[in-house]
Design an enzyme around this catalytic site. Structure first.
Site, PDB file in Angstrom:
ATOM      1  N   HIS A 140     -10.514-101.891 -70.905  1.00 25.41           N
ATOM      2  CA  HIS A 140     -11.748-101.665 -71.668  1.00 25.41           C
ATOM      3  C   HIS A 140     -11.351-100.834 -72.872  1.00 25.41           C
ATOM      4  CE1 HIS A 140     -13.031-102.142 -67.416  1.00 25.41           C
ATOM      5  NE2 HIS A 140     -13.929-102.974 -68.124  1.00 25.41           N
ATOM      6  N   ARG A 182     -22.305 -97.949 -76.134  1.00 28.07           N
ATOM      7  CA  ARG A 182     -21.868 -97.506 -74.657  1.00 28.07           C
ATOM      8  C   ARG A 182     -21.968 -96.344 -74.210  1.00 28.07           C
ATOM      9  NH1 ARG A 182     -22.152-102.356 -75.843  1.00 28.07           N
ATOM     10  NH2 ARG A 182     -20.604-104.052 -75.232  1.00 28.07           N
ATOM     11  N   SER A 198     -22.931-102.441 -64.706  1.00 27.45           N
ATOM     12  CA  SER A 198     -24.298-102.041 -65.629  1.00 27.45           C
ATOM     13  C   SER A 198     -24.377-103.568 -66.362  1.00 27.45           C
ATOM     14  CB  SER A 198     -24.180-101.170 -66.532  1.00 27.45           C
ATOM     15  OG  SER A 198     -22.967-101.372 -67.486  1.00 27.45           O
ATOM     16  N   CYS A 199     -23.285-104.494 -66.447  1.00 26.16           N
ATOM     17  CA  CYS A 199     -23.309-105.698 -67.145  1.00 26.16           C
ATOM     18  C   CYS A 199     -24.342-106.886 -66.274  1.00 26.16           C
ATOM     19  CB  CYS A 199     -21.990-106.262 -67.411  1.00 26.16           C
ATOM     20  SG  CYS A 199     -21.279-106.865 -65.896  1.00 26.16           S
ATOM     21  N   LEU A 227     -19.614-102.051 -55.183  1.00 23.83           N
ATOM     22  CA  LEU A 227     -19.498-101.601 -56.630  1.00 23.83           C
ATOM     23  C   LEU A 227     -20.083-102.668 -57.523  1.00 23.83           C
ATOM     24  CD1 LEU A 227     -18.473 -98.882 -58.023  1.00 23.83           C
ATOM     25  CD2 LEU A 227     -17.846 -99.115 -55.489  1.00 23.83           C
ATOM     26  N   TYR A 247     -18.595-112.806 -64.594  1.00 24.95           N
ATOM     27  CA  TYR A 247     -18.272-111.281 -63.791  1.00 24.95           C
ATOM     28  C   TYR A 247     -19.723-110.875 -63.069  1.00 24.95           C
ATOM     29  CZ  TYR A 247     -17.121-106.375 -63.565  1.00 24.95           C
ATOM     30  OH  TYR A 247     -16.893-105.103 -63.047  1.00 24.95           O
ATOM     31  N   PRO A 257     -22.508 -98.768 -61.662  1.00 25.53           N
ATOM     32  CA  PRO A 257     -22.024 -97.977 -62.583  1.00 25.53           C
ATOM     33  C   PRO A 257     -22.037 -98.440 -64.101  1.00 25.53           C
ATOM     34  CG  PRO A 257     -20.409 -98.243 -61.032  1.00 25.53           C
ATOM     35  CD  PRO A 257     -21.491 -99.510 -61.186  1.00 25.53           C
ATOM     36  N   LYS A 311     -21.289-110.390 -59.445  1.00 31.82           N
ATOM     37  CA  LYS A 311     -21.828-109.071 -59.173  1.00 31.82           C
ATOM     38  C   LYS A 311     -23.226-109.135 -58.669  1.00 31.82           C
ATOM     39  CE  LYS A 311     -18.456-106.312 -59.788  1.00 31.82           C
ATOM     40  NZ  LYS A 311     -17.618-105.688 -58.736  1.00 31.82           N
TER      41      LYS A 311
HETATM   42  N1  LIG Z   1     -13.848 -99.988 -64.763  1.00 31.91           N
HETATM   43  C1  LIG Z   1     -15.285 -99.883 -65.191  1.00 31.91           C
HETATM   44  O1  LIG Z   1     -15.225 -99.667 -66.371  1.00 31.91           O
HETATM   45  C2  LIG Z   1     -16.122-100.397 -64.108  1.00 31.91           C
HETATM   46  C3  LIG Z   1     -15.950-100.759 -63.049  1.00 31.91           C
HETATM   47  N2  LIG Z   1     -16.940-101.282 -62.142  1.00 31.91           N
HETATM   48  C4  LIG Z   1     -16.607-101.593 -60.628  1.00 31.91           C
HETATM   49  O2  LIG Z   1     -15.945-100.666 -59.968  1.00 31.91           O
HETATM   50  C5  LIG Z   1     -14.993-101.476 -59.195  1.00 31.91           C
HETATM   51  C6  LIG Z   1     -13.759-100.878 -59.213  1.00 31.91           C
HETATM   52  O3  LIG Z   1     -13.224-101.115 -60.470  1.00 31.91           O
HETATM   53  P1  LIG Z   1     -11.876-100.580 -61.085  1.00 31.91           P
HETATM   54  O4  LIG Z   1     -11.396 -99.341 -60.370  1.00 31.91           O
HETATM   55  O5  LIG Z   1     -12.004-100.166 -62.366  1.00 31.91           O
HETATM   56  O6  LIG Z   1     -10.881-101.749 -60.963  1.00 31.91           O
HETATM   57  P2  LIG Z   1      -9.296-101.628 -60.977  1.00 31.91           P
HETATM   58  O7  LIG Z   1      -8.790-102.873 -61.573  1.00 31.91           O
HETATM   59  O8  LIG Z   1      -8.602-100.509 -61.391  1.00 31.91           O
HETATM   60  O9  LIG Z   1      -9.062-101.816 -59.293  1.00 31.91           O
HETATM   61  C7  LIG Z   1      -9.439-102.724 -58.658  1.00 31.91           C
HETATM   62  C8  LIG Z   1      -8.613-102.728 -57.290  1.00 31.91           C
HETATM   63  O10 LIG Z   1      -9.028-104.000 -56.660  1.00 31.91           O
HETATM   64  C9  LIG Z   1      -7.656-104.415 -56.104  1.00 31.91           C
HETATM   65  N3  LIG Z   1      -7.899-105.781 -55.924  1.00 31.91           N
HETATM   66  C10 LIG Z   1      -8.112-106.738 -56.743  1.00 31.91           C
HETATM   67  N4  LIG Z   1      -7.990-108.031 -56.139  1.00 31.91           N
HETATM   68  C11 LIG Z   1      -7.606-107.805 -54.676  1.00 31.91           C
HETATM   69  C12 LIG Z   1      -7.345-108.799 -53.759  1.00 31.91           C
HETATM   70  N5  LIG Z   1      -7.470-109.974 -53.664  1.00 31.91           N
HETATM   71  N6  LIG Z   1      -6.889-108.129 -52.534  1.00 31.91           N
HETATM   72  C13 LIG Z   1      -6.615-106.692 -52.353  1.00 31.91           C
HETATM   73  N7  LIG Z   1      -6.951-105.769 -53.360  1.00 31.91           N
HETATM   74  C14 LIG Z   1      -7.567-106.475 -54.424  1.00 31.91           C
HETATM   75  C15 LIG Z   1      -6.784-104.160 -57.122  1.00 31.91           C
HETATM   76  O11 LIG Z   1      -5.175-104.187 -56.505  1.00 31.91           O
HETATM   77  P3  LIG Z   1      -4.023-104.140 -57.478  1.00 31.91           P
HETATM   78  O12 LIG Z   1      -3.692-102.660 -57.509  1.00 31.91           O
HETATM   79  O13 LIG Z   1      -2.907-104.652 -56.352  1.00 31.91           O
HETATM   80  O14 LIG Z   1      -4.398-104.852 -58.536  1.00 31.91           O
HETATM   81  C16 LIG Z   1      -6.997-102.759 -57.559  1.00 31.91           C
HETATM   82  O15 LIG Z   1      -6.630-101.760 -56.766  1.00 31.91           O
HETATM   83  C17 LIG Z   1     -15.417-102.741 -59.396  1.00 31.91           C
HETATM   84  O16 LIG Z   1     -16.059-103.493 -58.281  1.00 31.91           O
HETATM   85  C18 LIG Z   1     -15.731-102.941 -60.740  1.00 31.91           C
HETATM   86  O17 LIG Z   1     -16.542-104.366 -60.966  1.00 31.91           O
HETATM   87  C19 LIG Z   1     -18.127-100.945 -62.549  1.00 31.91           C
HETATM   88  C20 LIG Z   1     -18.593-100.754 -63.747  1.00 31.91           C
HETATM   89  C21 LIG Z   1     -17.366-100.356 -64.754  1.00 31.91           C
HETATM   90  C1  LIG Z   2     -17.474-102.102 -67.800  1.00 30.93           C
HETATM   91  C2  LIG Z   2     -17.761-103.467 -68.622  1.00 30.93           C
HETATM   92  O1  LIG Z   2     -16.897-103.816 -69.508  1.00 30.93           O
HETATM   93  C3  LIG Z   2     -16.914-104.933 -70.282  1.00 30.93           C
HETATM   94  O2  LIG Z   2     -18.102-105.056 -71.104  1.00 30.93           O
HETATM   95  P1  LIG Z   2     -17.966-104.192 -72.485  1.00 30.93           P
HETATM   96  O3  LIG Z   2     -18.519-102.877 -72.528  1.00 30.93           O
HETATM   97  O4  LIG Z   2     -18.434-105.222 -73.609  1.00 30.93           O
HETATM   98  O5  LIG Z   2     -16.286-104.055 -72.584  1.00 30.93           O
HETATM   99  P2  LIG Z   2     -15.222-103.252 -73.252  1.00 30.93           P
HETATM  100  O6  LIG Z   2     -14.987-101.925 -72.741  1.00 30.93           O
HETATM  101  O7  LIG Z   2     -13.882-104.407 -73.279  1.00 30.93           O
HETATM  102  O8  LIG Z   2     -15.780-103.266 -74.964  1.00 30.93           O
HETATM  103  C4  LIG Z   2     -16.764-102.585 -75.519  1.00 30.93           C
HETATM  104  C5  LIG Z   2     -16.942-102.638 -76.820  1.00 30.93           C
HETATM  105  O9  LIG Z   2     -15.801-102.149 -77.655  1.00 30.93           O
HETATM  106  C6  LIG Z   2     -15.329-102.908 -78.657  1.00 30.93           C
HETATM  107  N1  LIG Z   2     -13.804-102.562 -78.788  1.00 30.93           N
HETATM  108  C7  LIG Z   2     -13.303-102.106 -79.918  1.00 30.93           C
HETATM  109  N2  LIG Z   2     -11.730-102.035 -79.629  1.00 30.93           N
HETATM  110  C8  LIG Z   2     -11.481-102.398 -78.635  1.00 30.93           C
HETATM  111  C9  LIG Z   2     -10.425-102.454 -77.897  1.00 30.93           C
HETATM  112  O10 LIG Z   2      -9.299-102.242 -78.418  1.00 30.93           O
HETATM  113  N3  LIG Z   2     -10.206-103.033 -76.758  1.00 30.93           N
HETATM  114  C10 LIG Z   2     -11.541-103.396 -75.941  1.00 30.93           C
HETATM  115  N4  LIG Z   2     -11.364-103.643 -74.758  1.00 30.93           N
HETATM  116  N5  LIG Z   2     -12.778-103.316 -76.869  1.00 30.93           N
HETATM  117  C11 LIG Z   2     -12.808-102.932 -78.014  1.00 30.93           C
HETATM  118  C12 LIG Z   2     -15.500-104.155 -78.123  1.00 30.93           C
HETATM  119  O11 LIG Z   2     -15.454-105.270 -79.047  1.00 30.93           O
HETATM  120  C13 LIG Z   2     -16.945-104.104 -77.246  1.00 30.93           C
HETATM  121  O12 LIG Z   2     -17.956-104.260 -78.539  1.00 30.93           O
HETATM  122  C14 LIG Z   2     -17.420-106.245 -69.489  1.00 30.93           C
HETATM  123  O13 LIG Z   2     -15.935-106.689 -69.095  1.00 30.93           O
HETATM  124  C15 LIG Z   2     -18.279-105.855 -68.312  1.00 30.93           C
HETATM  125  O14 LIG Z   2     -17.922-106.782 -67.433  1.00 30.93           O
HETATM  126  C16 LIG Z   2     -18.220-104.860 -67.920  1.00 30.93           C
HETATM  127  O15 LIG Z   2     -18.686-104.483 -66.741  1.00 30.93           O
END
Ligand SMILES: NC(=O)C1=CN([C@@H]2O[C@H](COP(=O)(O)OP(=O)(O)OC[C@H]3O[C@@H](n4cnc5c(N)ncnc54)[C@H](OP(=O)(O)O)[C@@H]3O)[C@@H](O)[C@H]2O)C=CC1
Ligand SMILES: C[C@H]1O[C@H](OP(=O)(O)OP(=O)(O)OC[C@H]2O[C@@H](n3cnc4c(=O)[nH]c(N)nc43)[C@H](O)[C@@H]2O)[C@@H](O)[C@@H](O)C1=O
Length: 316
Positions: A180, A210, A109-110, A106, A137, A164, A141
């Protein structure tokens, strides 16, 4: 990936991992392996190698990572680069050594340049400067993608990377410091409604745009890709909905869904981040995959889940 294949979902308690797990259960996969962080720290090289050699999974979904919103990424860059580099290096290398059939990494898009032409094609990787708020980050990635490509070239592995767009859904992180934007705004508007607050503070200018993908659509795409041969240039694939909206528009939509009647105020002290990051999703469309859940439907489901979890203080 037949129904008896041994499948390891790394990060199964997270937003993405838990959705992949639900999808695999629904499809009646029989041999799914999971480990919580306390059972297996994926940052521990020796423990990860021993796990892979003992369990010998056939397929790996690498959904474990250090993840967070703009504030967390900007505040903890060392943790974001170190934890992501170590987790992915340990898992990808052990998958190679233990002869995993296929691994899905995984990305995000960043990884694309801050000012990449929109919508962003997979080819624009490494063509310009990254967004400073999440550079650590993104570099981690990009290293994961390049590691998968290098192993495919040198060792003929089948390691694919998906990029994603911003995700949301049930089991998301609603912590206001580390989350987020979408879960943060659901929570802020909900609490403002409960407490009769006169306004909700939204970070930045509201102008950045976004794209948001419901996590079950992402899980569907990941399983779809595991079940097909997508080698060659298609080893990197964008996954999104192909449409975006401004943070102001998102805030107004969430305000409507939550039923909050106060004011929306912007906080210019907080960063905007990337001005726009809309993915070009034509590669996935050519393979026959498209997102299904609309933003409004996904928001309603996520809000209902959030409220029913009891985190929010009352039941819908
Ligand atoms: N969320 C988003 O908007 C986006 C996410 N992604 C990618 O998708 C993937 C999943 O993200 P997401 O589900 O949102 O993240 P979460 O933080 O919800 O989940 C990450 C998981 O990884 C586990 N984890 C982290 N560190 C360790 C470790 N050292 N050993 C074992 N387990 C670990 C966490 O465990 P624990 O529960 O114990 O903390 C958690 O279950 C990532 O690679 C992320 O970069 C990509 C684009 C957007
Ligand atoms: C998935 C993606 O997520 C991150 O990038 P991002 O898209 O910039 O993240 P974000 O969701 O936190 O913010 C989107 C926008 O929204 C605005 N915003 C308003 N009000 C709130 C607020 O209350 N909280 C947050 N977090 N943002 C806010 C904020 O200021 C920004 O303009 C990276 O970590 C990157 O690594 C990555 O992969």
């Amino acid at each position: 990936m037949d129904k008896t294949a041994k499948i390891f979902v790394a990060g199964h308690r997270g937003l993405v991992g838990s959705s992949i797990l639900r999808k695999l259960h629904n499809l009646k996969y029989e041999r799914i392996i999971t480990r919580s962080r306390s059972e297996l720290d994926l940052g521990n090289q020796q423990a990860v190698l021993e796990f892979f050699m003992d369990e010998r999974p056939d397929y790996v979904f690498l959904a474990a990572a250090k993840v967070g919103g703009i504030h967390a990424n900007h505040t903890y860059p060392a943790q974001f680069i170190y934890e992501n580099l170590t987790i992915q290096a340990n898992v990808i290398h052990s998958a190679y050594l233990s002869k995993v059939t296929k691994l899905l990494f995984l990305g995000s898009s960043c990884i694309y340049p801050k000012y990449a032409p929109q919508p962003m094609k997979e080819e624009c990787l490494l063509t310009g400067e990254l967004e400073p708020t999440n550079e650590s980050y993104a570099i981690a990635k990009i290293s994961g993608i390049k590691m998968c490509e290098a192993y495919n070239r040198q060792y003929q592995t089948q390691f694919i990377s998906v990029m994603p767009t911003n995700l949301y859904g049930i089991h998301d992180n609603f912590d206001l410091e580390t989350s987020h934007v979408l879960p943060a705004l659901l929570r802020k508007f909900h609490e403002a409604k409960l407490n009769n607050q006169p306004f909700v503070s939204v970070w930045g200018s509201g102008k950045p745009k976004r794209e948001f993908l419901y996590v079950d659509d992402l899980a569907d795409a990941c399983v779809f890709l595991m079940q097909r041969d997508v080698s060659g240039e298609q080893s990197i694939l964008n996954i999104g909905v192909g449409q975006d909206l401004s943070i102001l528009e998102l805030a107004l939509l969430i305000k409507k869904i939550v039923g909050y009647e106060g004011e929306v105020r912007f906080d210019p002290e907080k960063p905007d981040g990337t001005p726009r990051k809309l993915l070009d999703v034509s590669r996935m469309e050519k393979l026959g995959w498209k997102a299904k859940v609309t933003l409004e439907e996904g928001l309603k489901q996520t809000y209902e889940w959030y409220v029913n979890q009891g985190i929010a203080g009352y039941e819908l």
